[in-house]
Scaffold this active site. Structure first.
Site, mmCIF file in Angstrom:
data_model
loop_
_atom_site.group_PDB
_atom_site.id
_atom_site.type_symbol
_atom_site.label_atom_id
_atom_site.label_comp_id
_atom_site.label_asym_id
_atom_site.label_seq_id
_atom_site.Cartn_x
_atom_site.Cartn_y
_atom_site.Cartn_z
ATOM 1 N N ASN A 122 0.830 -1.218 0.000
ATOM 2 C CA ASN A 122 0.000 0.000 0.000
ATOM 3 C C ASN A 122 0.859 1.261 0.000
ATOM 4 O O ASN A 122 1.862 1.339 0.705
ATOM 5 C CB ASN A 122 -0.870 0.029 1.262
ATOM 6 N N GLU A 153 8.393 -5.212 -1.131
ATOM 7 C CA GLU A 153 7.276 -4.262 -0.970
ATOM 8 C C GLU A 153 7.754 -2.838 -1.238
ATOM 9 O O GLU A 153 7.052 -2.048 -1.857
ATOM 10 C CB GLU A 153 6.657 -4.367 0.430
HETATM 11 N N1 HT7 Z 1 0.912 -7.422 -3.960
HETATM 12 C C1 HT7 Z 1 0.657 -8.159 -2.763
HETATM 13 C C2 HT7 Z 1 -0.356 -9.204 -3.005
HETATM 14 C C3 HT7 Z 1 -1.195 -9.531 -1.815
HETATM 15 C C4 HT7 Z 1 -2.402 -10.203 -1.890
HETATM 16 C C5 HT7 Z 1 -3.106 -10.688 -2.939
HETATM 17 C C6 HT7 Z 1 -4.317 -11.351 -2.671
HETATM 18 C C7 HT7 Z 1 -4.773 -11.507 -1.415
HETATM 19 C C8 HT7 Z 1 -4.046 -10.996 -0.334
HETATM 20 C C9 HT7 Z 1 -2.861 -10.354 -0.585
HETATM 21 N N2 HT7 Z 1 -1.982 -9.786 0.255
HETATM 22 C C10 HT7 Z 1 -0.960 -9.286 -0.520
HETATM 23 C C11 HT7 Z 1 1.877 -8.744 -2.174
HETATM 24 C C12 HT7 Z 1 3.076 -8.630 -3.001
HETATM 25 O O1 HT7 Z 1 3.269 -9.354 -3.947
HETATM 26 O O2 HT7 Z 1 3.884 -7.768 -2.765
HETATM 27 ZN ZN ZN Z 2 4.628 -8.115 -4.959
#
Ligand code: HT7
Ligand code: ZN
Length: 874
Positions: free
Chosen positions: A266, A299
């Site tokens: 985020n 991240e």
């Molecule tokens: N981009 C993030 C993906 C992610 C996510 C997807 C589906 C459900 C819950 C989740 N929590 C985080 C993590 C990343 O790849 O950096």
């Molecule tokens: Zn990612």
């Protein structure tokens, strides 16, 4: 459930310029006031389209258009959509919804974890907070006001900068946050809780001071340093290697215990699963320290590869994930040993991604359709996607690749784009034609390279023929040849690298080349070769492919000790061990284990001049999962027995060397997380594990003393694991009890305690697993606990899971059905081991299939589990 197709993509009919949110947080729910500034998208041809906003599990309280409340007939609440039929060109829409974070067990949208409020909006969680065009190509500026009780929730966070705060009536307070960067709603975040703050600063390349803040529960205050240091290293590295500077004035990290994945990028407010960010010497293993550094970096790197430049639609997910995994793996390689990092990445790829690519869920790096996007956060999108970017890097070279990434960031800053835009930037910057290369994004399946060679002693020509084929995968047949960078070297009989003369007389030729395969068959001729060379193929694993070449054991032993490419040295050792184990699977009564394997390992263990980090990796026998991946119609208990027999044989024959290795690597001085110290601990713990595999008394007493004396979790866990996997039953129980008593208040350590048992064939039989599920520390609402018991059993304790009576499969089916109602994302991930049923011998596969059918027949199956189960049975 409906299938969504990439070919149906349409630009959004409405754009959102600003989002003004006001959250009233209470114990029995939350009221969300959302005010959107919307306008028709000039690029859309749907001129009279109604406004359709996505929603999920929302109670609608009111809707107003340009400040005037809408009557019931002016809009339609369809549950998953709010439709306003008639809207002007440009307007303000105010929507008030009521949600219940305290009852949200799916952990999507706004939910509560250990008493704090937090969010997870990727991929489609924002629609569980308020009605909104929940798609990544709608980018808006967010302003967020959070109101809550001040005693219970003194810390109120959202994206961007805090611009206003104050007191309210009834012991409540508020903070308002403003994010100046337009973003898709999947990057929205909110946190409210009683958290301690850890602060640091980072001075950027242009001299701006960034406020770095970590927020954790008070009991975790001492576990933040490693993540903070990792963050600062990541920020510096991204400036130096990619020229990327951080943009906001504040960067925040929050740790939460209940989280479906590892972490979330985020904007300005990264939220982490506690197990992926909190570490101390006493509670986290070396592996955890390394993992935390990699995830913090991942991240953080998303701030450019994902946030500033985001995805047009979810089919483009690998645009941000593949590229960011590539970036984090470059970073980890730079922070430690590049060879070791490559070995780790390839191990994961070859074991798990190849299995996925050859199974029923196989899909391209850019999928063409899906039912539930959460099911597409896969190893193919992440790991194969990263390999695809790595191949571009190999083909272009580091300088052109950097020009390409600069162009990509500059050209698309603030946009939502496609994988094709990424490739185009690489093409435009380098002048290379990557049109055939694009097939890597479109075609699923792992290419196979069948390689043969011959040597003509008279002409001194060594000929290598490489034939590529790509297996059929669901919905794709007759695939075209792909553009494959193939790195290789040739070794002379004395072990020296030979110049690779593609034309005769070129004696200054390099000793390593990257050949480019574009046709179904290529033959390469190398001149000036005096005697039959040993080929070192696919160095550094230059492409995610399977190599079929008929290596002799002599050749593998030769490569193990001579190949200048550390990766291929390791790989030769793996291939040799695979060959020995497979012979034993096929002829279990032939007790003779190749003595050359023992001698090769003896040399590895005893030679202190070798790179000890590489030796530590070379001593790990191929895993059962990898051996299964290499086998058709696998009989898991037979593979398990053969692998254990080889391990025991090695341990018995090398006992003296193992004890020597253990003593030699005894650490002195303070605990450090350096590559050398990690290698040292890894070697000692491997030696210990091997000694306990043969129930060696000396090993047992070393393990007990190590367990009691350990000043760090790597050594403690190494000793505990060795005892748990040994036949010393009473030591095992005592060690487990002591460990639990010492760490019972630390959830991350209790997770390790669960998984060391669940993954063990000694301590993790099904009856033991049932006891773990009954344990007071087990919690069905916490994904980490589920993964550490159910996931570890089905994914790592393979002999027990594949019990010939099918009880392991039925157990997993029961747990999936149970979780399907409360947390469908986790349930769908847990099904994975069953989806591979076609890989196993008939008596196993029949039982796996019937377990899947039982899940399929559960009433009210979620879309997540429905998709995985139906595709697996198709
Ligand atoms: N981009 C993030 C993906 C992610 C996510 C997807 C589906 C459900 C819950 C989740 N929590 C985080 C993590 C990343 O790849 O950096
Ligand atoms: Zn990612």
């Amino acid at each position: 459930p409906q299938t969504i197709y990439l070919s149906d993509y349409k630009v959004p009919a409405y754009l959102v310029d600003t989002v003004d949110l006001r959250f009233e947080l209470f114990e029995d729910g939350a009221r969300v006031h959302s005010t959107l500034e919307l306008r028709r998208n000039p690029e859309s041809d749907e001129t009279a389209a109604p406004l359709e906003l996505d929603g999920d599990s929302l109670t609608l309280e009111s809707v107003a258009l340009n400040g005037a409340a809408l009557a019931a007939g002016d809009y339609e609440d369809r549950g998953d959509q709010l439709v306003v039929r008639s809207v002007p060109e440009q307007f303000t829409l105010t929507v008030v919804t009521w949600i219940e974070p305290q009852n949200n067990t799916r952990l999507e949208g706004l939910y509560k974890s250990s008493g704090m409020f937090c969010t997870q909006c990727e991929a489609e969680g924002f629609r569980c907070i308020t009605f909104f065009p929940d798609r990544p190509d709608v980018m808006a500026r967010f302003r967020t006001r959070i109101e809550a009780n001040k005693d219970a929730y003194p810390v109120l966070l959202s994206n961007g900068n805090d611009v206003e705060k104050g007191e309210l009536e009834n012991g409540r307070h508020f903070v308002t946050w403003e994010d100046p960067f337009p973003k898709p709603c999947y990057l929205f975040a909110l946190v409210a809780g009683d958290l301690v703050e850890k602060r640091d600063t980072f001075s950027t390349c242009s001299g701006r001071d960034i406020d770095l803040r970590m927020y954790v529960e008070p009991r975790n205050a001492e576990k933040c340093d490693h993540a903070m240091d990792s963050l600062k290293r990541s920020m510096r590295w991204d400036e130096e290697v990619y020229g990327r500077e951080y943009d906001l004035d504040i960067f925040m990290i929050v740790a939460v215990d209940d989280f479906n994945m590892g972490a979330m990028e985020n904007k300005g407010l990264n939220i982490f699963n506690s197990s992926c960010v909190l570490a101390s010497q006493e509670t986290a293993t070396d592996l955890a320290f390394q993992r935390i550094e990699a995830i913090v970096a991942h991240e953080y790197f998303h701030n450019w590869s994902g946030n500033r430049v985001t995805c047009r639609d979810w089919f483009q997910l690998s645009l941000k994930e593949g590229f960011t995994v590539f970036r984090d793996s470059q970073f980890s390689a730079d922070m430690g040993s590049p060879t070791v990092k490559r070995i780790e990445d390839v191990t994961l790829l070859r074991t798990a991604q190849f299995a996925e690519d050859g199974g029923p869920m196989s899909h391209p790096v850019r999928p063409a359709s899906y039912m539930e996007i959460s099911n597409f956060y896969t190893l193919t999108i992440y790991e194969k996607g990263a390999e695809v970017v790595r191949m571009i890097h190999t083909l272009l070279g580091p300088d052109m690749f950097r020009k390409g990434s600069d162009l990509y960031f500059e050209r698309h800053d603030g946009q939502a784009v496609t994988t094709d835009d990424f490739v185009k930037a690489m093409e435009d910057a380098s002048g290379r034609d990557l049109s055939q290369f694009r097939l890597w994004y479109e075609q699923a399946g792992t290419p196979v390279l069948a390689i043969s060679d011959d040597f003509d002693a008279e002409t001194g020509v060594y000929r290598l023929t490489i034939e590529q084929s790509i297996p059929d995968t669901p919905g794709q047949t007759n695939k075209k040849p792909q553009h494959i960078p193939f790195a290789l070297g040739l070794l002379g009989q004395d072990g020296q690298p030979l110049p690779l003369q593609l034309e005769s007389g070129d004696s200054g030729a390099p000793t390593e080349r990257v050949l480019e395969l574009t046709e179904a068959v290529h033959t390469f001729e190398f001149h000036g070769v005096e005697s039959r060379p040993v080929p070192s193929l696919l160095r550094h694993f230059s492409a995610p492919v399977r190599v079929r070449y008929n290596w002799s054991r002599e050749q593998l032993l030769f490569l193990m000790s001579h190949d200048p490419d550390g990766f291929n040295r390791w790989d030769a050792g793996q291939r040799l061990a695979v060959d020995v184990i497979q012979s034993l699977v096929n002829a279990p009564d032939d007790a003779e284990i190749d003595p050359r394997l023992v001698e090769a390992y003896r040399k590895l263990i005893s030679d202190a001049d070798l790179d000890q980090a590489l030796v530590a990796k070379m001593l790990q026998l191929p895993s059962e999962a990898y051996l299964i991946e290499l086998t058709d119609k696998a009989d898991v208990p037979a593979i398990h027995r053969a692998r254990e027999a080889v391990l025991r044989h090695l341990a018995g024959a090398l006992k003296g060397e193992l004890l020597g290795c253990y003593q030699r690597h005894q650490g002195s001085g303070p605990y450090e997380v350096t590559p050398e110290a990690i290698a040292r601990r890894s070697l000692r713990n491997t030696a210990l594990a091997w000694l306990l595999m043969i129930d060696d008394e000396e090993g047992r007493s070393l393990a007990v003393s190590q367990l009691n004396a350990a000043d760090n979790m790597t050594d403690r866990m190494g000793a505990l694991r060795a005892l748990v996997n040994s036949g010393f039953e009473s030591d095992r129980q005592e060690a487990l009890d002591d460990f639990y008593n010492r760490f019972q208040d630390d959830p991350q350590v209790v997770e390790q305690w669960f998984s060391v048992q669940a993954a063990s064939d000694q301590a993790g039989q099904l009856s033991d697993i049932h006891k773990l599920l009954e344990h007071p520390a087990f919690d069905w609402k916490n994904p980490n606990k589920i993964r550490s018991v159910v996931g570890a059993f089905a994914g790592q304790n393979l002999a027990a899971f594949h019990n010939p009576d099918g009880s392991g499969y039925q157990f997993l089916a029961d747990q999936v059905c149970r979780l399907d109602d409360s947390n469908p994302q986790i349930a769908a991930r847990l099904v994975t081991p069953l989806t591979r049923w076609r890989k196993f011998a008939p008596s196993y596969s029949d039982r796996m299939k019937s377990a899947l059918e039982r899940i399929r027949d559960k009433a009210g199956l979620s879309r997540d589990v429905y998709e995985v189960v139906h595709k697996s049975l198709a």
